[in-house]
Design an enzyme around this catalytic site. Structure first.
Site, short mmCIF file in Angstrom:
data_model
loop_
_atom_site.label_atom_id
_atom_site.label_comp_id
_atom_site.label_asym_id
_atom_site.label_seq_id
_atom_site.Cartn_x
_atom_site.Cartn_y
_atom_site.Cartn_z
N ASP A 35 0.83 -1.20 0.00
CA ASP A 35 0.00 0.00 0.00
C ASP A 35 0.87 1.25 0.00
O ASP A 35 2.04 1.22 0.39
CB ASP A 35 -0.90 0.03 1.25
CG ASP A 35 -1.71 -1.24 1.39
OD1 ASP A 35 -2.10 -1.79 0.35
OD2 ASP A 35 -1.93 -1.68 2.54
N TYR A 111 6.73 -10.13 6.90
CA TYR A 111 6.44 -8.74 7.21
C TYR A 111 6.88 -8.41 8.63
O TYR A 111 6.82 -9.27 9.52
CB TYR A 111 4.93 -8.46 7.11
CG TYR A 111 4.40 -8.34 5.70
CD1 TYR A 111 4.34 -7.11 5.06
CD2 TYR A 111 3.94 -9.46 5.01
CE1 TYR A 111 3.84 -6.99 3.77
CE2 TYR A 111 3.43 -9.36 3.72
CZ TYR A 111 3.38 -8.12 3.11
OH TYR A 111 2.89 -8.01 1.83
#
Length: 329
Positions: A35, A111
């Site tokens: 994003d 992540y």
């Protein structure tokens, strides 16, 4: 159009004349979709590039050392980094088979999400986070894209919450680390948002089980995603892919990252100086702030009592029937 990492990379490829044909002919693919505002230290893309070798080998070591009847291969890392903005860097490259796809050939992604500990209960968040491990339907922990995604089952293989070495004025920097074969749109930020509620003590650890049980909870409760800024796509892993970086390019990378790190630390010092120059807060204001925080905690609406978003079935009913998708778990 607002610049993106992808657009800047293609500008650099065109500027250095490394691109074969145009973008459509380059067979371009990327491993993950991050994003706006999310960082990555391990994003991987794949595409056709110009080569000095007549018959490139798909073996990384053979390709790097091949000198017979050919000039040395382009130093892609050094060449591209000279043409890229300071906040975008290529770390390595590797020859791959023609049918390689950066997204579908990826075996695992990791992540990290950084946060300040403050008064969060790390133990509760760790217990809750480990409930994500395994194969689950994560439709209540993502932003649904029913036009393109029909299967929301994903496999998380590792979760950990731990303190980092950094601290500031007595507050410890911490990180969530999550690994899995694939992740949904906004999945990590949604998971973190719920974990923060658990860490604040306003939600139970068991809410994770309830949200993962899509028979009991077929509709996602409305809640805000965690901020995108502390999220980092750390690594993307592939079988039989060994990235190459020349010693000269590696030294330049280290020097660049050190310089950038020092620059951002200087900027942080400036904000700290501004903070010290703020007028002192009086006792009355401190009391008001404490009361305001208590009120905010008191008005927390439990997740399972909140309005819900439309279910997958309700969303998909509005679209034309599409072919079933295979779950990339």
């Amino acid at each position: 159009m607002e610049p993106s990492i992808e657009s800047e990379i293609f500008k650099a490829l065109e500027r250095t004349r490394l691109l074969v044909g145009d973008i459509k002919e380059s067979n371009y693919s990327r491993c993950g979709r991050t994003d706006k505002g999310v960082s990555s230290t391990g994003q991987v893309i794949a595409l056709f590039l110009r080569s000095r070798l007549k018959t490139p080998s798909i073996d990384s070591e053979a390709h790097a050392n091949e000198k017979i009847n050919a000039r040395p291969e382009y130093d892609y890392v050094r060449v591209l980094n000279r043409a890229l903005p300071d906040d975008i860097r290529v770390l390595g490259w590797s020859p791959v088979p023609v049918d390689f796809h950066a997204r579908f050939s990826c075996s695992a992604r990791e992540y990290k999400y950084f946060f300040w500990r403050q008064n969060l209960n790390l133990s509760a968040m760790d217990i809750a986070g480990k409930k994500f491990i395994g194969e689950h339907d994560f439709r209540n922990f993502c932003k649904m894209d029913v036009a393109n995604v029909h299967c929301y089952t994903r496999r998380v293989t590792f979760f950990d919450v731990s303190p980092c070495q950094n601290s500031h004025e007595g507050d410890q920097l911490c990180t969530f680390t999550m690994r899995g074969s694939a992740f949904l749109w906004h999945q990590v930020r949604a998971m973190v948002a719920v974990l923060f509620m658990i860490g604040q003590g306003v939600e139970s650890v068991d809410v994770i089980d309830t949200l993962l049980d899509t028979k009991k909870t077929p509709k996602k409760p409305q809640y805000l995603l965690a901020s995108e800024i502390p999220l980092v796509l750390r690594t993307c892993e592939f079988e039989n892919v060994n990235f190459i970086c020349s010693s000269g390019a590696l030294e330049s990378l280290r020097s660049h990252f050190k310089k950038e790190s020092l620059t951002y630390q200087l900027e942080s010092v400036i904000f700290q100086e501004a903070l010290r120059n703020c007028l002192p807060i009086g006792n009355d204001e401190i009391s008001c702030n404490i009361e305001e925080k208590k009120k905010k905690a008191a008005i927390h609406v439990p997740l399972l009592s909140r309005p819900t978003e439309p279910s997958y079935e309700e969303r998909s009913a509005k679209l034309k029937p599409r072919q079933e998708e295979t779950c990339p778990v």
